[in-house]
Design a protein around this motif. Structure first.
Motif, PDB file in Angstrom:
ATOM      1  N   GLU A 563       0.835  -1.202   0.000  1.00 18.24           N
ATOM      2  CA  GLU A 563       0.000   0.000   0.000  1.00 18.24           C
ATOM      3  C   GLU A 563       0.874   1.259   0.000  1.00 18.24           C
ATOM      4  OE1 GLU A 563      -3.253   0.557  -0.130  1.00 18.24           O
ATOM      5  OE2 GLU A 563      -3.788  -1.568  -0.314  1.00 18.24           O
ATOM      6  N   ARG A 567       0.995   1.338  -4.198  1.00 22.27           N
ATOM      7  CA  ARG A 567      -0.268   2.051  -4.436  1.00 22.27           C
ATOM      8  C   ARG A 567      -0.095   3.569  -4.270  1.00 22.27           C
ATOM      9  NH1 ARG A 567      -4.155  -1.727  -5.158  1.00 22.27           N
ATOM     10  NH2 ARG A 567      -4.098  -3.651  -3.888  1.00 22.27           N
ATOM     11  N   GLU A 568       0.858   3.967  -3.456  1.00 19.56           N
ATOM     12  CA  GLU A 568       1.123   5.392  -3.264  1.00 19.56           C
ATOM     13  C   GLU A 568       2.496   5.770  -3.827  1.00 19.56           C
ATOM     14  OE1 GLU A 568       0.699   6.281   0.862  1.00 19.56           O
ATOM     15  OE2 GLU A 568      -1.263   5.262   1.034  1.00 19.56           O
ATOM     16  N   VAL A 617      -3.841  -8.184  -1.397  1.00 22.05           N
ATOM     17  CA  VAL A 617      -3.065  -7.544  -2.465  1.00 22.05           C
ATOM     18  C   VAL A 617      -3.301  -8.245  -3.792  1.00 22.05           C
ATOM     19  CG1 VAL A 617      -0.719  -7.048  -3.283  1.00 22.05           C
ATOM     20  CG2 VAL A 617      -1.292  -6.747  -0.867  1.00 22.05           C
ATOM     21  N   TYR A 630       4.985  -1.348 -12.869  1.00 23.84           N
ATOM     22  CA  TYR A 630       4.271  -0.093 -12.642  1.00 23.84           C
ATOM     23  C   TYR A 630       5.233   1.029 -13.031  1.00 23.84           C
ATOM     24  CZ  TYR A 630       1.229  -3.224 -10.064  1.00 23.84           C
ATOM     25  OH  TYR A 630       0.393  -4.272  -9.716  1.00 23.84           O
ATOM     26  N   GLY A 636       0.233   5.142  -8.397  1.00 25.22           N
ATOM     27  CA  GLY A 636      -0.513   3.997  -7.898  1.00 25.22           C
ATOM     28  C   GLY A 636      -0.439   2.802  -8.825  1.00 25.22           C
ATOM     29  N   THR A 637      -1.465   1.971  -8.753  1.00 19.74           N
ATOM     30  CA  THR A 637      -1.480   0.706  -9.491  1.00 19.74           C
ATOM     31  C   THR A 637      -2.461   0.721 -10.660  1.00 19.74           C
ATOM     32  OG1 THR A 637      -3.147  -0.131  -7.942  1.00 19.74           O
ATOM     33  CG2 THR A 637      -0.837  -0.607  -7.431  1.00 19.74           C
ATOM     34  N   ASP A 638      -2.969   1.893 -10.992  1.00 19.68           N
ATOM     35  CA  ASP A 638      -3.953   1.945 -12.078  1.00 19.68           C
ATOM     36  C   ASP A 638      -3.335   1.585 -13.425  1.00 19.68           C
ATOM     37  OD1 ASP A 638      -5.819   2.688 -10.263  1.00 19.68           O
ATOM     38  OD2 ASP A 638      -5.580   4.851 -10.608  1.00 19.68           O
TER      39      ASP A 638
END
Length: 792
Positions: A563, A567-568, A617, A630, A636-638
């Motif tokens: 996270e 993600r950040e 996750v 990524y 993030g994970t988009d």
């Protein structure tokens, strides 16, 4: 009569003790080598053979038991199993066959009892011959069942005695060392091979022909002194502190050695002193230099102050090389006799004084042996060390303290404390080579059962990790691993220490740590679980394994960390993540390699998620493993790129795929750009990669070139030329193979390119830095000259 009674008692003991330990049956220690086991068995075989004891009803069963013990202990694989699990795992061998009495008496281990001939097993062969450098060996590959081998044996022994020290004589029993003989392509017995050339002797095997062949191939280093200037050069030489001078063509002295005698003398003294032939007929001052000398062989030694020399006559009659050697050794420094206080002082100085030199210590019992002549060479062969001796019969507490359990033994005591025992043939050259390697590996030591829990579990407060090698000194793979461990130990500071545990001495300790094979290598540390090393037994593989511990690059991500860092993630970072299960051991290993390969890029991170533990996750993933990149430019994970090379999880392939998605720091060069920027613009130095997209080596090399371009971006510019598109440009640049690396720098008013000899990443960087530093020095020198000219 007494001997007969003793043998009867031994027979009774053997018959009664059917479950007796194999080592006890043969009366050998648990660390005995193959030669010692064979000699012990032969001694028993010629006395207890059923043919010699026809009236003993138990003779057959006794001999079967002896034969079984010998067959197990001579075979490294069976011996390993026996040591670890006992007789049960070996299986019953009551149907074992044995040879006739004559075989054991006359044919078994032909050269085992000859001190001048070294009986070699595979490990000895590799350490003493394949890795011996320039040391010459003449090796006899034989079979004890070969009649020609027995016919040759008296000649081989006579040659070995006559040429002892001139060249090393070895023997390989191909019945015991079948694999070694096959590897050396031995097809007939006896086969005589001269090493390091690997040349086979093919003439008649008679003494005078063999002698001439050896002498014609012996390499010696003799300095010729034929003028005053030659003499001045010899006196000022720092290569040797002492010389043996052969004073020739003098009317006042006996004739000096010549021909084969001169060659033998020079060979036997090699490594101890310099050898020179002085032409007294041409050198007018020869008589002055040898005032009072009545011998044509002189020992000439530089004084300790380095300003004067002293001469001593060699008194040996007929100048026999062995006798000359003995006299020379009396003049050379002797081993330092250590008592209890001296040994304690030595250990204390090594632990506390960083300027102290390491020690090689010779542990022995009794009086002089045939080994002593070789041992006396060691102080002269190891001028950078101190060489001592300990009589274990007199100073038993010293030898018990360091766990000496066989004689003779040699151990190097190192700066900072710790020591390491030598395992191998007791020749001066082999011992000296070991001593130098061991003394340099100060981070590598032998551990006892008392030291192990204190040091390895951190009870000393040190907090170091320990890489431990559990081994047996008779095990060939163990002996091959030891030099690699010494090399690896020099790559690490005290954050990782290296140690060995001899399982023939500390069997209980090895059992406690579940050692089931030799060698077993284990990493112990205070913060992580114990890790066993299963890689190749090479220093590079060991280093790679330990670097992951010292400086881990692969990040194991739990839900909280995922996270936070993915993600950040920051806008300019890359995260390459493997979503795995515990079954994906191979991918885990390859991802660790990838992580180490991208350490030069501070914004590229490699991670792994265990999807069995971190279920949240991995939601949405339908199969494993899955690899996502990524990329930078996204948050993030988009946004991610999925690895799509199937199941080929190889570090090199993973890295190449990753680099396809990283920024390119090398410019694509067209002919126009190449001409203007590389050849005409002298403001920058250029590294240019000439490649072809269809060239497999070019594709493999591309990540390394990109890494160099990134690392050197502040010093040089990097470019690449597609020779499939710009063929004429590559042809004009003299490119004949792909990939070719050229480094372009300015030389006055011209631009010149140098081809790099290596495509290894570190070598490329080293080459460029070396060129740039030389250019800087040259420019500084030019500026100084230019400034002087201006002032004038």
């Amino acid at each position: 009569m007494i001997l007969t009674k003793l043998l009867v008692l031994l027979c009774i003991s053997l018959t009664a003790g059917k479950d007796k330990d194999y080592y006890e049956l043969l009366s050998v220690s648990r660390d005995a080598d193959t030669k010692e086991i064979r000699k012990a068995f032969k001694k028993l075989a010629v006395n207890l053979h059923p043919d010699k004891n026809p009236d003993d009803p138990d003779a057959h069963s006794v001999f079967i038991k002896l034969t079984q013990a010998y067959e197990v202990l001579k075979d490294p694989a069976l011996r390993k199993t026996y040591d670890l699990y006992g007789e049960e795992k070996i299986g019953a061998r009551n149907n074992a066959q044995y040879h006739s009495y004559t075989y054991y008496k006359d044919h078994f281990g032909i050269y085992d009892d000859d001190p001048e001939i070294v009986t070699l097993n595979k490990a000895d062969f590799e350490a003493n011959i394949l890795d011996s450098g320039s040391r010459q060996w003449f090796v006899n590959f034989y079979s004890p069942l070969c009649s020609h081998c027995h016919e040759l044996a008296p000649t081989w022994r006579a040659l070995a005695r006559e040429l002892q020290g001139v060249i090393m004589f070895g023997a390989v029993n191909c019945e015991d060392e079948w694999n070694l003989c096959r590897q050396q392509n031995i097809r007939a017995y006896p086969s005589l091979v001269l090493y390091p050339k690997g040349e086979r002797f093919s003439a008649d095997r008679i003494k005078k022909i063999l002698f001439r062949y050896i002498m014609d191939n012996v390499k010696v280093n003799i300095t010729n002194v034929e003028s005053s200037s030659d003499w001045d050069i010899l006196m000022k030489s720092e290569e040797h502190k002492s010389w043996v001078l052969m004073l020739c063509q003098s009317n006042d002295l006996p004739s000096c050695p010549f021909g084969d005698d001169r060659t033998k003398l020079a060979a036997i003294l090699s490594g101890l002193v310099g050898v020179a032939v002085v032409n007294c007929h041409l050198l007018s001052s020869c008589s002055l230099m040898t005032d009072g000398i009545k011998s044509s062989i002189v020992y000439w030694q530089k004084a300790s102050n380095g300003n004067s020399w002293s001469a001593r006559s060699i008194r040996s009659s007929h100048y026999n090389p062995q006798d000359v050697l003995k006299e020379i050794l009396d003049y050379l420094p002797d081993l330092i006799q250590l008592d209890n206080d001296g040994f304690k002082d030595m250990l204390l100085e090594l632990e506390t004084n960083s300027d102290i030199v390491p020690w090689l210590v010779y542990f022995y019992i009794g009086i002089a042996t045939e080994l002593d002549l070789d041992v006396k060479k060691l102080p002269a062969m190891l001028p950078e060390m101190r060489v001592g001796r300990v009589n274990c019969g007199r100073y038993t507490e010293i030898c018990a303290q360091v766990s000496v359990n066989r004689y003779p033994s040699f151990s190097v005591f190192k700066k900072g404390g710790g020591h390491e025992f030598y395992h191998g043939q007791s020749t001066a050259q082999s011992i000296a080579k070991f001593a130098k390697e061991s003394a340099a590996a100060t981070n590598f030591r032998t551990l006892s059962n008392k030291e192990f829990p204190t040091l390895v579990t951190g009870q000393d407060g040190g907090g170091s990790a320990w890489f431990i090698d559990f081994y047996a000194p008779w095990c060939p793979p163990c002996l091959r691993l030891l030099p690699e461990l010494r090399k690896a130990s020099r790559m690490f500071d005290e954050s990782v220490r290296f140690g060995t545990v001899d399982c023939t001495i500390y069997a209980e300790l090895c059992q406690q740590h579940n050692v089931q094979a030799y060698p077993t290598t284990v990493l112990y540390n205070l913060t992580r679980p114990v890790q066993r090393f299963h890689g190749k037994h090479l220093a590079s593989s060991i280093s790679d394994f330990l670097m992951e511990f010292v400086n881990p690059q692969l990040q194991i991500l739990d839900t909280e960390m995922f996270e936070k860092v993915v993600r950040e993630k920051k806008f300019d970072t890359y995260w390459f993540i493997a979503f795995t299960t515990p079954n994906h051991h191979h991918l885990h290993t390859e991802m660790k390699k990838v992580a180490q390969l991208v350490t030069d890029f501070p914004n590229v991170f490699i991670g792994e998620v265990n999807c069995v533990k971190e279920v949240e996750v991995c939601q949405g993933l339908h199969h494993f493993p899955v690899l996502h990149l990524y990329p930078a430019g996204s948050r993030g994970t988009d946004s991610y790129i999925e690895y799509n090379y199937g199941v080929k999880y190889d570090a090199s392939l993973l890295r190449r795929w990753l680099f396809q998605h990283l920024p390119e720091y090398a410019e694509e060069l067209t002919p126009d750009i190449f001409s203007k920027e590389v050849m005409q613009n002298f403001n920058h130095n250029w590294l240019v990669n000439f490649y072809s997209p269809s060239c497999g080596h070019c594709v493999v090399f591309q990540p390394d070139f990109s890494t160099v371009a990134f690392k050197m971006k502040d010093s040089i510019r990097s470019g690449k030329v597609n020779c499939q598109v710009h063929y004429n440009l590559c042809h004009q640049a003299g490119i004949r193979a792909y990939p070719t690396l050229m480094f372009y720098t300015s030389h006055g008013s011209t631009r010149q390119g140098q081809e790099l000899p290596s495509h290894t990443l570190n070598n490329i960087v080293e080459f460029i830095n070396d060129v740039l530093s030389r250019r800087t020095a040259s420019d500084s020198s030019h500026n100084r000259l230019h400034n002087k000219h201006d002032e004038l």
